[in-house]
Design an enzyme around this catalytic site. Structure first.
Site, PDB file in Angstrom:
ATOM      1  N   ASP A   1       0.815  -1.223   0.000  1.00 25.12           N
ATOM      2  CA  ASP A   1       0.000   0.000   0.000  1.00 25.12           C
ATOM      3  C   ASP A   1       0.844   1.266   0.000  1.00 25.12           C
ATOM      4  OD1 ASP A   1      -2.547  -1.017  -0.036  1.00 25.12           O
ATOM      5  OD2 ASP A   1      -2.661  -1.256   2.130  1.00 25.12           O
TER       6      ASP A   1
HETATM    7  C1  GLC Z   1      -1.420  -3.813   5.474  1.00 23.14           C
HETATM    8  C2  GLC Z   1      -2.683  -3.899   4.648  1.00 23.14           C
HETATM    9  C3  GLC Z   1      -2.486  -4.759   3.431  1.00 23.14           C
HETATM   10  C4  GLC Z   1      -1.246  -4.355   2.702  1.00 23.14           C
HETATM   11  C5  GLC Z   1      -0.046  -4.347   3.614  1.00 23.14           C
HETATM   12  C6  GLC Z   1       1.204  -3.853   2.937  1.00 23.14           C
HETATM   13  O1  GLC Z   1      -1.202  -5.031   6.123  1.00 23.14           O
HETATM   14  O2  GLC Z   1      -3.737  -4.419   5.387  1.00 23.14           O
HETATM   15  O3  GLC Z   1      -3.591  -4.661   2.578  1.00 23.14           O
HETATM   16  O4  GLC Z   1      -1.068  -5.259   1.650  1.00 23.14           O
HETATM   17  O5  GLC Z   1      -0.288  -3.519   4.713  1.00 23.14           O
HETATM   18  O6  GLC Z   1       1.146  -2.493   2.657  1.00 23.14           O
HETATM   19  C1  GLC Z   2      -0.495   2.471   5.806  1.00 26.72           C
HETATM   20  C2  GLC Z   2       0.277   1.296   6.353  1.00 26.72           C
HETATM   21  C3  GLC Z   2      -0.015   0.031   5.597  1.00 26.72           C
HETATM   22  C4  GLC Z   2      -1.494  -0.145   5.439  1.00 26.72           C
HETATM   23  C5  GLC Z   2      -2.127   1.095   4.824  1.00 26.72           C
HETATM   24  C6  GLC Z   2      -3.606   0.961   4.622  1.00 26.72           C
HETATM   25  O1  GLC Z   2      -0.002   2.798   4.562  1.00 26.72           O
HETATM   26  O2  GLC Z   2       1.662   1.522   6.337  1.00 26.72           O
HETATM   27  O3  GLC Z   2       0.551  -1.056   6.259  1.00 26.72           O
HETATM   28  O4  GLC Z   2      -1.737  -1.243   4.633  1.00 26.72           O
HETATM   29  O5  GLC Z   2      -1.854   2.188   5.640  1.00 26.72           O
HETATM   30  O6  GLC Z   2      -4.345   1.287   5.737  1.00 26.72           O
END
Ligand code: GLC
Ligand code: GLC
Length: 854
Positions: A504
């Protein structure tokens, strides 16, 4: 020693022996509609279905000290006031123990010869938390104790409860019945059809309080509520401000005597026509009911609450309900069990990894001590990944989950990134455009069918974006999902990344200089973007192969070529009859082959797979880069997909992971960590080095590399990586900080200020991925359409293990022997006394014994 507790495998519990853990170590109550989070000192809160919209009890974020507020029992024994869970009074206890078990927690404390033990759980099919408090006098004198219970109501919407004080401090309303049941009915007279209650069910209370300021005192805190300190309730009636619920009971115990008190904290919904109760007016006149509401016409209809209160009015009934919960868990944990000499692996596989998978199913990423429950709905990709961890336990709920998720997809295959559990609608605030999302639907659905043999799910009519009338078969959703990648390729014929892929925080079209913008939803620049993802490329090849295999299987079924009766029984598709699955499989295979070629040609950096191309078409995750030369996601997915296995690419990439990413606590996400902000990469470079997506050990993607190791048949390497992030192997609990019985999302990486420190425990895809890693890829017990494929890839030191696996109507006892200390390769399989050719044993109904020699 840095130890705060230990495992009790026989009871499936983690036993905390020191309440001052390095962080609150929590557990989860409930697995259907009513849920609770509970810490080892009884902090936490309850909610119904949705942690944002139906918050029942209040919780404080960013509080000092942290984890203040919860379900507290205060015991006043002479001049000493104490709590069985140590907090909030923190009066030193003579003994303390917290046992976190499967959806229950038991906290026991003692002080001055009195022992108080509280069992917390949510009975099956019940919208309530039951608390059974047992008080025991172990001293030689008669004890007269003053007991106070405590819960604080949340004004339903957990977000506005924290913000909208100009309204909230005037709306709170309660009712009190016989002094023993306290009803919270804020907003009930207008649009809400729900209320909550807190009842003492097996005794009559000697007093109560419902107004927080009266009970605690404006200048006191949870550790010294003025009513408790005075040893006297005020029988307060809340009008606005902060309504609470506290019972008062005077308890006399002879030496050796023990008494149980049952408290029920519940939630009720009433039909519009049945919301109010006229009969209660007469009771109010007799003084049995006290209400903080002006109009008597609006007394809540208590019928449903009474039914629950009556049901749990005896210790026998509570104990029986607790037994039922335990039996449920006996069943859930019986589908897959392992026996081996390695007790740490046994406990993860048999208990804690499976438990965490069920918890992530129930809570997704909504409510933990790191997720406030107000921020996020259910993730599209998260839910599909979680599914592979619990599908064997509760296939019917997995089926429903798949349909719910698919219903939020758009007609072009794109997906809402999140949806709200209460409404099951896509979340407009976040929207879509995460180009890995569609692939995960194939991943989840295939796992479901392989577990259940239920092909009929493919025939299920599922809408686009929940629009009635737009329904097509679930299979069509999968086809469109597959196509979404093919139709969104970039200049190197690799998948365009969109807002982000699994990571993300790799926001290649975001270009944000405004701290008020969300990295997740902002695309300041995307027209003409060349940003492509190697992670999606690998994911596409992996799930694309699954799609092709599925098409081939359906074709075999249609032609009656399948011998497994189960499968044919479940396949009577009318809508899918006319579709040509053979040519679809051929078409899809060509797309996959082309992707493999594109990766080999444009996605290989010499010793590892590139991570991406940015907006301008520059490489990310390459030797040429200044920082972030190598990333884990593309190594994981491309090795799992076996891209370039024959050319030695897989082994090389895995070796590079070991060389550049690995450290004593696991593999970091990227290396070197980013030390400055790169606007063309977004959030990833916003994190300090070594944390979260910037070179943290993101436990979620360690298993991808571990599975990659099994593709390369390197059992010892797979095992080493597995044990590094596995909770049962944690050495330093103080350093690790968070719960040592479940995976956390992230452990600080080698570049961090405090390498090895864990964060974001519980709700993470790590649980599901490690579950399939250990069971399917290391122990090698893999469900297939026809039955089970046996293909271990283990450490050479593991000489023997047995697995009990229930698959559909078949039950297997599988013994694997590894006399020569190999890492992989099966020499022979004997099923019920007869040798089997190949590695697949068919799931014919009944019990089977399987002997495997490596
Ligand atoms: C969080 C989110 C997931 C994402 C991950 C890496 O665990 O829930 O959807 O893939 O971060 O950014
Ligand atoms: C932030 C976090 C990630 C998560 C995303 C969505 O970017 O670092 O882990 O998946 O939020 O909420």
């Amino acid at each position: 020693m840095n130890t705060f507790g230990h495992f009790d495998d026989q009871h499936r519990e983690y036993v905390i022996t020191n309440p001052a853990t390095p962080f609150p170590w929590i557990n989860y109550l409930g697995n259907e509609d009513f849920f609770g989070l509970i810490s080892n000192t009884a902090g936490g809160y309850d909610f119904y279905k949705d942690a944002k919209f139906r918050r029942i009890t209040r919780y404080r974020y960013n509080g000092v000290p942290m984890d203040a507020g919860g379900r507290y029992f205060y015991i006043k024994d002479g001049e000493t006031v104490w709590n069985p869970g140590w907090k909030p009074c923190k009066t030193p206890l003579d003994s303390y123990e917290c046992r976190h078990g499967m959806n229950y927690t038991r906290i026991t404390g003692s002080r001055n010869g009195v022992e108080a033990s509280v069992l917390f759980f949510v009975p099956l099919h019940t919208w309530a938390e039951v608390q059974k408090l047992t008080l025991k006098n172990n001293s030689k004198e008669v004890k007269t104790l003053k007991l106070f219970s405590f819960a604080e109501w949340c004004l339903w919407n957990a977000a506005t409860d924290m913000e909208n004080f100009q309204r909230n401090w005037s709306t709170g309303e309660v009712e009190i019945e016989n002094g023993s049941t306290i009803y919270h009915k804020t907003e009930y007279k207008e649009r809400r059809n729900h209320y909550a209650y807190y009842a003492l069910t097996n005794a009559k209370a000697d007093g109560y309080d419902t107004d927080r300021e009266t009970f605690i005192g404006l200048y006191n805190d949870f550790s010294n509520p003025q009513c408790v300190m005075a040893g006297k309730p005020a029988n307060s009636l809340a009008h606005g401000w902060s309504p609470i619920a506290s019972h008062y009971k005077e308890v006399t115990l002879q030496p050796g005597e023990q008494k149980d008190f049952i408290f029920v904290l519940g939630y009720v919904e009433n039909e519009q026509e049945e919301k109010f109760c006229q009969v209660d007016i007469a009771r109010k006149q007799r003084g049995e009911l006290i209400s903080s509401q002006d109009s008597d016409v609006t007394l809540v209809n208590k019928k449903k609450a009474h039914a629950i209160i009556d049901r749990f009015a005896t210790v026998e009934a509570v104990d029986a309900a607790f037994q039922e919960l335990n039996s449920l868990w006996d069943g859930l944990l019986s589908k897959f069990t392992v026996k081996s000499d390695d007790e740490r692996m046994n406990r993860m596989v048999n208990i804690w990894n499976q438990y965490q998978c069920m918890i992530t199913f129930c809570f997704s990423r909504s409510a933990s001590f790191f997720e406030s429950g107000v921020g996020r709905g259910m993730g599209f990709r998260d839910s599909n990944q979680d599914l592979v961890g619990f599908v064997h336990q509760i296939p019917s709920r997995a089926r429903q989950r798949i349909i719910d998720i698919a219903s939020t997809q758009f007609p072009d295959g794109g997906c809402y990134h999140q949806y709200q559990p209460l409404t099951k609608r896509g979340n407009n605030d976040i929207g879509g455009g995460f180009n890995d999302d569609p692939c995960w639907l194939i991943f989840g659905t295939v796992a479901y069918i392989k577990e259940t043999g239920d092909f009929s799910i493919l025939d299920e009519q599922v809408p686009w974006d929940n629009q009635p009338g737009s329904e097509v078969s679930l299979f069509e959703h999968l086809r469109i999902s597959f196509n979404h990648v093919v139709e969104n390729l970039g200049p190197h014929m690799l998948p365009l990344i969109g807002r982000a892929d699994w990571n993300d925080c790799l926001n290649l079209n975001c270009f944000s200089w405004d701290p008020n913008e969300s990295f997740q939803t902002t695309e300041n620049n995307s027209v003409g973007s060349k940003a492509e993802s190697l992670m999606i490329a690998g994911l596409f090849v992996l799930t694309g192969k699954q799609y092709v295999e599925l098409c081939r299987k359906i074709e075999e079924l249609k032609n009656g070529k399948i011998e497994v009766e189960e499968l044919s029984k479940n396949f009577n598709s009318s809508t899918l009859q006319s579709f040509n699955f053979t040519s679809e499989a051929q078409r899809a295979q060509k797309c996959i082959d082309a992707m493999v070629e594109a990766v080999k040609k444009h996605g290989w950096d010499g010793d590892w797979y590139l991570r991406a191309y940015d907006f301008y078409g520059n490489k990310i995750g390459s030797k040429e880069c200044e920082e972030g030369k190598i990333f884990i996601e593309s190594q994981g997915f491309c090795t799992m997909a076996g891209i370039g296995l024959e050319d030695g690419m897989v082994e090389k990439a895995l070796d590079s992971c070991k060389k550049y990413l690995d450290c004593e606590h696991g593999m970091v996400l990227n290396n070197p960590a980013f030390t400055r902000y790169y606007v063309e990469m977004g959030e990833i470079s916003s994190y300090p080095a070594g944390y979260k997506e910037n070179a943290g050990i993101f436990c979620h993607n360690n298993p991808w590399v571990i599975i990659g190791e099994t593709v390369a048949r390197r059992g010892n390497d797979a095992w080493e990586h597995y044990t590094k992030i596995c909770p049962a192997w944690i050495k330093d609990q103080q350093l690790h900080k968070v719960e040592p019985y479940v995976y956390c999302q992230m452990v600080a990486g080698k570049d961090a200020a405090k390498p090895g420190e864990g964060k974001n425990s519980w709700l993470t895809g790590t649980a599901a991925w490690n579950w399939i890693t250990i069971t399917q890829y290391i122990l090698g017990i893999k469900p297939t359409y026809d039955g089970i494929e046996i293909d271990p890839c283990i450490p050479s030191t593991l000489k023997e293990y047995t697995v009990h696996r229930v698959l559909r109507d078949a039950e297997f006892d599988i013994t694997v022997k590894n006399p020569d200390g190999k890492e992989s390769g099966v020499k022979s399989i004997v099923l019920d006394g007869s040798p089997v050719e190949g590695c697949v044993i068919t799931a014919t109904p009944g019990k089977h014994t399987v002997e495997v020699i490596m």
